[in-house]
Design a protein around this motif. Structure first.
Motif, mmCIF file in Angstrom:
data_model
loop_
_atom_site.group_PDB
_atom_site.id
_atom_site.type_symbol
_atom_site.label_atom_id
_atom_site.label_comp_id
_atom_site.label_asym_id
_atom_site.label_seq_id
_atom_site.Cartn_x
_atom_site.Cartn_y
_atom_site.Cartn_z
ATOM 1 N N ALA A 9 -14.602 -5.939 27.264
ATOM 2 C CA ALA A 9 -14.757 -5.172 26.027
ATOM 3 C C ALA A 9 -14.745 -6.118 24.840
ATOM 4 O O ALA A 9 -14.129 -7.179 24.884
ATOM 5 C CB ALA A 9 -13.633 -4.149 25.895
ATOM 6 N N SER A 10 -15.420 -5.711 23.780
ATOM 7 C CA SER A 10 -15.494 -6.546 22.589
ATOM 8 C C SER A 10 -14.162 -6.619 21.863
ATOM 9 O O SER A 10 -13.870 -7.592 21.184
ATOM 10 C CB SER A 10 -16.563 -6.017 21.642
ATOM 11 O OG SER A 10 -16.292 -4.670 21.313
ATOM 12 N N ASN A 11 -13.341 -5.592 22.027
ATOM 13 C CA ASN A 11 -12.111 -5.523 21.260
ATOM 14 C C ASN A 11 -11.228 -4.429 21.841
ATOM 15 O O ASN A 11 -11.681 -3.612 22.626
ATOM 16 C CB ASN A 11 -12.452 -5.187 19.802
ATOM 17 C CG ASN A 11 -11.400 -5.665 18.833
ATOM 18 O OD1 ASN A 11 -10.343 -6.133 19.232
ATOM 19 N ND2 ASN A 11 -11.691 -5.546 17.552
ATOM 20 N N THR A 12 -9.980 -4.403 21.449
ATOM 21 C CA THR A 12 -9.102 -3.288 21.777
ATOM 22 C C THR A 12 -8.465 -2.795 20.490
ATOM 23 O O THR A 12 -8.259 -3.557 19.548
ATOM 24 C CB THR A 12 -7.991 -3.679 22.771
ATOM 25 O OG1 THR A 12 -7.213 -4.733 22.205
ATOM 26 C CG2 THR A 12 -8.568 -4.118 24.099
ATOM 27 N N TYR A 13 -8.182 -1.531 20.453
ATOM 28 C CA TYR A 13 -7.557 -0.920 19.281
ATOM 29 C C TYR A 13 -6.119 -1.407 19.185
ATOM 30 O O TYR A 13 -5.337 -1.248 20.117
ATOM 31 C CB TYR A 13 -7.629 0.600 19.414
ATOM 32 C CG TYR A 13 -7.250 1.346 18.172
ATOM 33 C CD1 TYR A 13 -7.954 1.169 16.989
ATOM 34 C CD2 TYR A 13 -6.197 2.241 18.186
ATOM 35 C CE1 TYR A 13 -7.618 1.863 15.841
ATOM 36 C CE2 TYR A 13 -5.848 2.948 17.043
ATOM 37 C CZ TYR A 13 -6.566 2.750 15.881
ATOM 38 O OH TYR A 13 -6.231 3.440 14.754
ATOM 39 N N GLY B 242 -16.721 -3.716 13.374
ATOM 40 C CA GLY B 242 -18.155 -3.743 13.616
ATOM 41 C C GLY B 242 -18.485 -3.063 14.940
ATOM 42 O O GLY B 242 -17.650 -2.385 15.533
ATOM 43 N N ASP B 243 -19.712 -3.219 15.388
ATOM 44 C CA ASP B 243 -20.144 -2.582 16.628
ATOM 45 C C ASP B 243 -19.272 -3.013 17.801
ATOM 46 O O ASP B 243 -18.869 -4.166 17.902
ATOM 47 C CB ASP B 243 -21.610 -2.915 16.929
ATOM 48 C CG ASP B 243 -22.564 -2.217 15.975
ATOM 49 O OD1 ASP B 243 -22.157 -1.224 15.352
ATOM 50 O OD2 ASP B 243 -23.713 -2.671 15.861
ATOM 51 N N GLN B 244 -18.998 -2.079 18.675
ATOM 52 C CA GLN B 244 -18.147 -2.305 19.838
ATOM 53 C C GLN B 244 -18.975 -2.213 21.114
ATOM 54 O O GLN B 244 -19.999 -1.540 21.141
ATOM 55 C CB GLN B 244 -17.059 -1.238 19.896
ATOM 56 C CG GLN B 244 -16.197 -1.178 18.659
ATOM 57 C CD GLN B 244 -15.354 -2.413 18.494
ATOM 58 O OE1 GLN B 244 -14.566 -2.749 19.353
ATOM 59 N NE2 GLN B 244 -15.540 -3.115 17.398
ATOM 60 N N TYR B 245 -18.518 -2.867 22.162
ATOM 61 C CA TYR B 245 -19.166 -2.701 23.460
ATOM 62 C C TYR B 245 -18.134 -2.755 24.575
ATOM 63 O O TYR B 245 -17.049 -3.306 24.426
ATOM 64 C CB TYR B 245 -20.237 -3.775 23.704
ATOM 65 C CG TYR B 245 -19.664 -5.129 24.071
ATOM 66 C CD1 TYR B 245 -19.352 -5.435 25.396
ATOM 67 C CD2 TYR B 245 -19.414 -6.087 23.103
ATOM 68 C CE1 TYR B 245 -18.795 -6.668 25.733
ATOM 69 C CE2 TYR B 245 -18.866 -7.313 23.429
ATOM 70 C CZ TYR B 245 -18.562 -7.594 24.751
ATOM 71 O OH TYR B 245 -18.006 -8.798 25.075
ATOM 72 N N VAL B 246 -18.493 -2.153 25.668
ATOM 73 C CA VAL B 246 -17.752 -2.225 26.917
ATOM 74 C C VAL B 246 -18.790 -2.480 27.988
ATOM 75 O O VAL B 246 -19.866 -1.867 27.981
ATOM 76 C CB VAL B 246 -16.999 -0.912 27.216
ATOM 77 C CG1 VAL B 246 -16.369 -0.952 28.591
ATOM 78 C CG2 VAL B 246 -15.955 -0.641 26.157
#
Length: 125
Positions: A19-23, A51-55
């Protein structure tokens, strides 16, 4: 959940996920997306903050994908649920072979299911 061939086996279950990031206020791991339990969840960052997120799920082999399902958290209001997203299917070289776009008005309630009549050969989703 990603299903292949005529027997519709969930080929994403237990597969590697990135994933691009985690909350930040809800630390979780992306593998919760493919644990087979529709009550666990993963939350990436927000577009406003990050910004845009991806998984991405690595199916580890090529499969003919015939159906996919996306589950939302049932307890969230419509503005907190997944919306404005793209499901992309990539081959073993990470080249996109098929994609489905859902705009901001296509917020899904609890579950969205899409059958792919002819199937799509993919390794990454």
């Amino acid at each position: 959940m990603i299903f292949c061939s005529s027997d519709l086996i969930n080929v994403a279950r237990g597969k590697p996920v990135s994933a691009s990031n985690t909350y930040s206020s809800a630390p979780q791991v992306p593998t919760l997306l493919v644990d087979g339990d529709t009550h666990t969840f993963f939350q990436s960052g927000t577009v406003a903050q990050d910004g845009d997120q991806y998984v991405e799920v690595d199916l580890e082999n090529l499969y003919v994908i015939k159906k996919f399902r996306i589950f939302n958290r049932a307890e969230l209001d419509e503005f907190s649920k997944i919306q404005n997203f793209v499901i992309s299917f990539l081959d073993q070289n990470r080249i996109e072979v098929e994609s489905y776009n859902y705009n901001e008005w296509d917020s899904i309630d609890y579950m969205y299911e899409k059958y792919i009549e002819s199937g799509v050969l993919a390794r990454y989703v």
